[in-house]
Motif scaffolding. Structure first.
Motif, short mmCIF file in Angstrom:
data_model
loop_
_atom_site.label_atom_id
_atom_site.label_comp_id
_atom_site.label_asym_id
_atom_site.label_seq_id
_atom_site.Cartn_x
_atom_site.Cartn_y
_atom_site.Cartn_z
N GLU A 3 -2.16 -3.13 -8.87
CA GLU A 3 -3.35 -2.29 -8.70
C GLU A 3 -3.11 -1.10 -7.78
O GLU A 3 -4.03 -0.32 -7.53
CB GLU A 3 -4.47 -3.09 -8.03
N ARG A 4 -1.92 -1.03 -7.23
CA ARG A 4 -1.70 -0.14 -6.08
C ARG A 4 -2.12 1.31 -6.32
O ARG A 4 -2.83 1.88 -5.49
CB ARG A 4 -0.21 -0.17 -5.67
N VAL A 43 -6.02 1.48 -6.56
CA VAL A 43 -6.72 1.08 -5.33
C VAL A 43 -6.44 2.06 -4.19
O VAL A 43 -7.36 2.49 -3.49
CB VAL A 43 -6.36 -0.37 -4.93
N HIS A 101 -6.03 2.80 4.07
CA HIS A 101 -7.24 1.98 4.24
C HIS A 101 -7.77 1.95 5.67
O HIS A 101 -8.81 1.33 5.92
CB HIS A 101 -6.99 0.55 3.76
N LYS A 122 0.82 -1.22 0.00
CA LYS A 122 0.00 0.00 0.00
C LYS A 122 0.84 1.27 0.00
O LYS A 122 0.45 2.28 -0.55
CB LYS A 122 -0.92 0.02 1.22
N ARG A 181 -9.70 -3.62 -1.56
CA ARG A 181 -9.58 -3.29 -2.98
C ARG A 181 -10.95 -3.15 -3.65
O ARG A 181 -11.08 -2.47 -4.67
CB ARG A 181 -8.73 -4.32 -3.71
N ALA A 227 -1.60 -6.73 -5.65
CA ALA A 227 -1.64 -5.47 -4.86
C ALA A 227 -0.73 -4.42 -5.51
O ALA A 227 -1.09 -3.24 -5.59
CB ALA A 227 -1.21 -5.74 -3.42
#
Ligand SMILES: Cc1ncc(COP(=O)(O)O)c(C=O)c1O
Length: 387
Positions: A257-258, A261, A294, A186, A356, A254
């Motif tokens: 898509e980081r 997302v 998040h 993240k 996500r 992850a």
């Protein structure tokens, strides 16, 4: 019958659903490719190749070499291995440093060393939950051998200055461990300053029961699990092949898509903060900006966090009061106490953590239910909440 609205899951810091591509990557390793990675035949070699490729993929995502990755059953074991594994190689005791807001896997591993003659300093944090690197510097002693400070906090989301702390440890020849369970995939991690790093697959849409410890080359650890000598003798036990394959697939996903997302997560978080703080007698716990994308944590005066979680659950919305491991425990969270959140507020905490797949519509559902739930609980509360 009135149809129940779809359930909304906003507790991704506790665990996440396995992502479809991760599940697809894992499935063959439950049946067709079920081999033991230590077996000599083709079933075994096939499993070994999967473990090797996954190790390579996870290592390169960490900017590490494959021989620096030790697979474990999760981050609890990785934290234990980092702390007990460095301590138990020593011929005489020594000193370790950690912070008040660490996960219990770190705090209790350190506590377990005290009766063996080790000494532990636990540094505090500021009102946002940040460790001050100068406090760590001041706590260093000639016999300090390990400092462990998490990358991002699992309850309030605050990011820690681990690059700076790691560098000052390096200058003093002290090992630096970070629990990066909530941060990996993240935010950027300053791997150059880190000697040991714990991670877990199930916090990033991978499977439960698999984690890893990154161990910088040259660092020797005492094994905690003795047996067949797997993982270069550091952690014996038949490899969790499907889990390891799933972990690699999850981190790969992850990272791919980081950008997308995490920018959505940040936008949802900002909106959540803006709207929830309109509820009277409410505070944000943690740092507004220097935070994991998040995790968001609020406190509401005059109510119990557990009652709020249950009330939202009745509406099909899953949240938590803080760490999943300490949820049944009605003591206020040790993290909120460390941030000096007033006790009355610390009892009324709510952690909202996105994943996500979290959508605006799901945050809408929470924002609709939350003010009502808070008002109803305050109505029943013996404490008068000032408007
Ligand atoms: C910061 C942190 N460290 C460690 C753990 C433990 O990880 P695992 O569930 O893989 O043992 C968790 C999980 O809640 C966590 O959030």
């Amino acid at each position: 019958m009135i149809p129940m609205p779809e359930r909304v899951y906003l507790d991704h810091s506790a665990t996440t659903p396995v992502a479809r591509p991760v599940l697809d990557a894992m499935m063959p390793y439950f049946d067709a490719r079920f081999g033991n990675a230590s077996s000599l035949h083709e079933f075994g070699r096939e499993a070994r190749r999967a473990v090797d490729e996954s190790r390579q993929s996870l290592a390169s995502a960490l900017g590490a070499s494959p021989d620096e990755v030790v697979f474990t059953s999760g981050a609890t074991e990785a934290d234990n291995l980092a702390i007990l594994g460095t301590a138990l190689r020593r011929t005489q005791g020594g000193h370790l440093i950690t912070s008040q807001i660490e996960h219990d896997a770190v705090l209790r591993s350190m506590e377990a060393l005290r009766p063996m003659g080790f000494e532990v300093t636990i540094v505090g944090v500021d009102e946002f939950g940040r460790v001050n690197p100068e406090e760590v510097r001041a706590a260093l002693r000639p016999d300090t051998f390990l400092v462990s400070i998490m990358a991002g906090n699992n309850e309030v989301g605050t990011l820690e200055p681990i690059g700076e702390i790691g560098r000052l440890c390096r200058e003093r020849g002290v090992l630096f461990h970070t629990d990066a369970v909530q941060a990996l995939g993240k935010v950027d991690l300053p791997m150059d300053s880190v000697d040991l790093l714990s991670a877990s697959a199930h916090k990033m849409h991978g499977p439960k029961g698999v984690g890893l410890l990154y161990v910088r080359r040259g660092i020797r650890l005492a094994p905690l699990a003795h047996g067949g000598g797997h993982e270069r003798g550091v952690r014996s036990g038949t490899e969790n092949v499907s889990g390891i394959v799933g972990f690699a697939a999850a981190l790969d996903l992850a990272l791919r898509e980081r950008a997308e997302v995490t920018s959505r997560m940040r936008r949802l978080r900002d909106r959540l903060i803006r709207e929830v703080l309109k509820i009277p007698a409410t505070r944000l716990n943690g740092h507004q900006v220097d935070s994991l994308p998040h995790v968001t944590n609020f406190s509401f005066a005059g109510i119990e966090g557990e009652s709020l979680v249950m009330k939202l659950d009745e509406q099909g919305i899953a949240t938590s009061t803080g760490s999943a491991c300490s949820s049944p425990n009605l003591e206020p969270s040790h993290v909120l106490v460390a941030l000096c959140v007033p006790l009355s507020m610390a009892h009324g905490s709510l952690r909202v953590s996105t994943g996500r797949g979290t959508s605006d519509a799901e945050i809408d559902r929470l924002l609709e239910a939350l003010p009502r739930a808070v008002a109803e609980l305050r109505e029943m509360s013996p404490f008068k909440v000032g408007e």
